[in-house]
Design a protein around this motif. Structure first.
Motif, PDB file in Angstrom:
ATOM      1  N   LYS A   1      77.594  52.592  14.889  1.00  0.00           N
ATOM      2  CA  LYS A   1      77.314  51.771  16.067  1.00  0.00           C
ATOM      3  C   LYS A   1      77.415  52.605  17.344  1.00  0.00           C
ATOM      4  O   LYS A   1      78.453  53.183  17.642  1.00  0.00           O
ATOM      5  CB  LYS A   1      78.306  50.597  16.110  1.00  0.00           C
ATOM      6  CG  LYS A   1      78.142  49.682  17.300  1.00  0.00           C
ATOM      7  CD  LYS A   1      78.771  48.327  17.057  1.00  0.00           C
ATOM      8  CE  LYS A   1      78.765  47.462  18.297  1.00  0.00           C
ATOM      9  NZ  LYS A   1      78.969  46.046  18.007  1.00  0.00           N
TER      10      LYS A   1
ATOM     11  N   ILE B   1      75.734  45.025  28.293  1.00  0.00           N
ATOM     12  CA  ILE B   1      75.480  46.100  27.329  1.00  0.00           C
ATOM     13  C   ILE B   1      76.578  47.148  27.439  1.00  0.00           C
ATOM     14  O   ILE B   1      76.935  47.563  28.543  1.00  0.00           O
ATOM     15  CB  ILE B   1      74.134  46.807  27.635  1.00  0.00           C
ATOM     16  CG1 ILE B   1      72.991  45.790  27.664  1.00  0.00           C
ATOM     17  CG2 ILE B   1      73.857  47.901  26.612  1.00  0.00           C
ATOM     18  CD1 ILE B   1      72.293  45.713  28.980  1.00  0.00           C
TER      19      ILE B   1
ATOM     20  N   ILE C   1      75.256  44.471  22.574  1.00  0.00           N
ATOM     21  CA  ILE C   1      74.719  43.614  23.639  1.00  0.00           C
ATOM     22  C   ILE C   1      75.307  42.218  23.487  1.00  0.00           C
ATOM     23  O   ILE C   1      75.356  41.677  22.370  1.00  0.00           O
ATOM     24  CB  ILE C   1      73.175  43.540  23.535  1.00  0.00           C
ATOM     25  CG1 ILE C   1      72.580  44.936  23.719  1.00  0.00           C
ATOM     26  CG2 ILE C   1      72.594  42.563  24.571  1.00  0.00           C
ATOM     27  CD1 ILE C   1      71.119  45.035  23.329  1.00  0.00           C
TER      28      ILE C   1
ATOM     29  N   ASN D   1      72.121  42.605  17.615  1.00  0.00           N
ATOM     30  CA  ASN D   1      72.468  43.124  18.947  1.00  0.00           C
ATOM     31  C   ASN D   1      73.142  44.487  18.953  1.00  0.00           C
ATOM     32  O   ASN D   1      73.720  44.868  19.958  1.00  0.00           O
ATOM     33  CB  ASN D   1      73.426  42.139  19.629  1.00  0.00           C
ATOM     34  CG  ASN D   1      74.754  42.106  18.901  1.00  0.00           C
ATOM     35  OD1 ASN D   1      74.804  42.144  17.674  1.00  0.00           O
ATOM     36  ND2 ASN D   1      75.827  42.057  19.640  1.00  0.00           N
TER      37      ASN D   1
ATOM     38  N   ASN E   1      80.719  41.285  31.999  1.00  0.00           N
ATOM     39  CA  ASN E   1      80.092  39.970  31.788  1.00  0.00           C
ATOM     40  C   ASN E   1      80.893  38.870  32.468  1.00  0.00           C
ATOM     41  O   ASN E   1      80.332  37.994  33.138  1.00  0.00           O
ATOM     42  CB  ASN E   1      79.989  39.650  30.286  1.00  0.00           C
ATOM     43  CG  ASN E   1      78.633  39.998  29.711  1.00  0.00           C
ATOM     44  OD1 ASN E   1      78.036  40.986  30.113  1.00  0.00           O
ATOM     45  ND2 ASN E   1      78.146  39.204  28.775  1.00  0.00           N
TER      46      ASN E   1
ATOM     47  N   SER F   1      76.284  44.923  33.083  1.00  0.00           N
ATOM     48  CA  SER F   1      75.739  43.571  32.913  1.00  0.00           C
ATOM     49  C   SER F   1      74.725  43.292  34.010  1.00  0.00           C
ATOM     50  O   SER F   1      74.914  43.711  35.157  1.00  0.00           O
ATOM     51  CB  SER F   1      76.856  42.523  32.996  1.00  0.00           C
ATOM     52  OG  SER F   1      77.827  42.752  31.997  1.00  0.00           O
TER      53      SER F   1
HETATM   54  C1  BTN Z   1      78.884  43.323  20.443  1.00  0.00           C
HETATM   55  O1  BTN Z   1      78.926  44.456  19.951  1.00  0.00           O
HETATM   56  O2  BTN Z   1      79.198  42.306  19.773  1.00  0.00           O
HETATM   57  C2  BTN Z   1      78.434  43.153  21.846  1.00  0.00           C
HETATM   58  C3  BTN Z   1      79.163  44.043  22.785  1.00  0.00           C
HETATM   59  C4  BTN Z   1      78.761  43.872  24.224  1.00  0.00           C
HETATM   60  C5  BTN Z   1      79.618  44.710  25.125  1.00  0.00           C
HETATM   61  C6  BTN Z   1      79.172  44.685  26.552  1.00  0.00           C
HETATM   62  S1  BTN Z   1      79.988  45.918  27.503  1.00  0.00           S
HETATM   63  C7  BTN Z   1      79.378  45.215  28.971  1.00  0.00           C
HETATM   64  C8  BTN Z   1      79.492  43.723  28.803  1.00  0.00           C
HETATM   65  N1  BTN Z   1      80.818  43.262  29.154  1.00  0.00           N
HETATM   66  C9  BTN Z   1      81.459  42.748  28.112  1.00  0.00           C
HETATM   67  O3  BTN Z   1      82.615  42.287  28.138  1.00  0.00           O
HETATM   68  N2  BTN Z   1      80.690  42.796  27.030  1.00  0.00           N
HETATM   69  C10 BTN Z   1      79.399  43.391  27.312  1.00  0.00           C
END
Ligand code: BTN
Length: 245
Positions: A103, A126, A107, A95, A11, A54
Motif C-alpha cells: 500500500k 488522500i 483515499i 481506494n 479531513n 484533503s
Molecule cells: C484508507 O486507507 O482507508 C484511506 C486513508 C485516507 C487517509 C487520508 S490522509 C488525508 C485525509 N485525512 C484523513 O484523516 N484521512 C485522509
C-alpha cells in the motif's frame, strides 16, 4: 490552500471549514497527522514524510451521480504520483494506491448532506507515503506499507503535493462529464480485477473472483457456487496482497 506541519486529520479540519462555508476548491495539507482516518473507521498511519491532503468540493450533483468520486480521485492520484516520481501506481479496489503488492496510499471520501438530502459538500482526503522508511510505519504495517522512497523513486513531498492539487483540479473538471472515460482508466489500473478475492461483509467471509467494475465503482464478484454479487462497499482482500494468502 491551508498548510499545517501537524494536524489531527485534514479531513476532519476541512469538514469543519466546509460547515463554516469554506468555498469549493479549499485544500488542507499537512506534513503529519495525529489522528489520520481511513475507511471503515480505521486509523491511517500518518507519520512525517507522507503527504496528507484533503480537497473540498461543492458539486452540483446527487449522491448517486458522485458514486465514482473515490475512483476518480484514485485515477487522479495515480497520475500525480507518476508526474512527481515517475512511478506508475495501481489501485486496489476501491481506494488504495499500491506499488507492487504494497500500500502506497489511501483515499477517504466523506459527504456532507443538506436539508432534503442534497449534497452540500464532498471532502476527498488522500494520504500518500513519500519519504518514509519501513521503520516509520507501525509494526503491523511494516509488511504491508511502502513509500516512494522505499520503491526507489524520488520523494519530493512539495512536488508531489503540487501534482496532487493539479490532478484534483483536472478531476473536478472531468468528474461528471467524463465518467465513462475515467472509469475505463480506473479499470485498467485496478489490481483487483481478475484476481481471487475475499469479500468480508455482514459477518460472512466469502471467496470469489472479481470480474468487473461498473461505472459507479461497484465490483462484480463471482463466488465458488457461481452466484454473482455487485459489491459497492466493505472490505475486499486481494489474494497475494496485504497478508491474504
Ligand atoms: C484508507 O486507507 O482507508 C484511506 C486513508 C485516507 C487517509 C487520508 S490522509 C488525508 C485525509 N485525512 C484523513 O484523516 N484521512 C485522509
Amino acid at each position: 490552500m491551508h498548510w499545517f506541519d501537524t494536524i489531527d486529520s485534514t479531513n476532519t479540519r476541512l469538514k469543519e471549514m466546509a460547515r463554516q462555508g469554506a468555498p469549493h476548491g479549499t485544500v488542507v495539507i499537512a506534513g503529519q497527522q495525529t489522528g489520520g482516518r481511513g475507511r471503515m473507521g480505521r486509523s491511517f498511519s500518518s507519520a512525517g514524510g507522507g503527504v496528507y491532503l484533503s480537497v473540498l468540493l461543492r458539486p452540483k450533483a446527487s449522491a448517486r451521480e458522485l458514486m465514482h468520486l473515490t475512483c476518480a480521485a484514485a485515477v487522479a492520484m495515480c497520475e500525480a504520483v507518476e508526474a512527481a516520481a515517475g512511478l506508475r501506481p495501481r489501485v486496489k479496489w476501491i481506494n488504495d494506491l499500491v506499488a507492487g503488492k504494497r500500500k502506497l496510499g489511501g483515499i477517504l471520501t466523506e459527504l456532507g448532506f443538506g436539508a432534503g438530502g442534497s449534497i452540500e459538500y464532498a471532502v476527498v482526503g488522500i494520504g500518500i507515503n513519500c519519504c518514509q522508511k519501513s521503520g516509520d510505519f507501525p509494526g503491523e504495517l511494516q509488511s504491508i506499507a511502502t513509500s516512494l522512497a522505499m520503491e526507489g523513486a524520488p520523494c519530493l513531498t512539495e512536488k508531489l503535493a503540487a501534482e496532487m492539487v493539479l490532478a484534483l483540479e483536472r478531476m473536478d473538471r472531468r468528474l461528471l462529464a467524463e465518467q465513462d472515460a475515467i472509469m475505463e482508466v480506473y479499470r485498467s489500473r485496478c489490481v483487483t480485477l481478475g484476481a481471487q478475492v475475499q469479500v468480508i461483509g455482514s459477518g460472512a467471509v466469502r471467496q470469489g473472483k472479481a470480474l468487473d467494475i461498473d461505472r459507479e465503482g461497484a465490483l462484480l464478484v463471482e463466488y465458488a457456487d457461481a452466484s454473482r454479487e455487485w459489491v459497492a462497499s466493505g472490505e475486499v482482500s486481494v489474494r497475494g496482497m496485504y497478508g491474504y494468502l
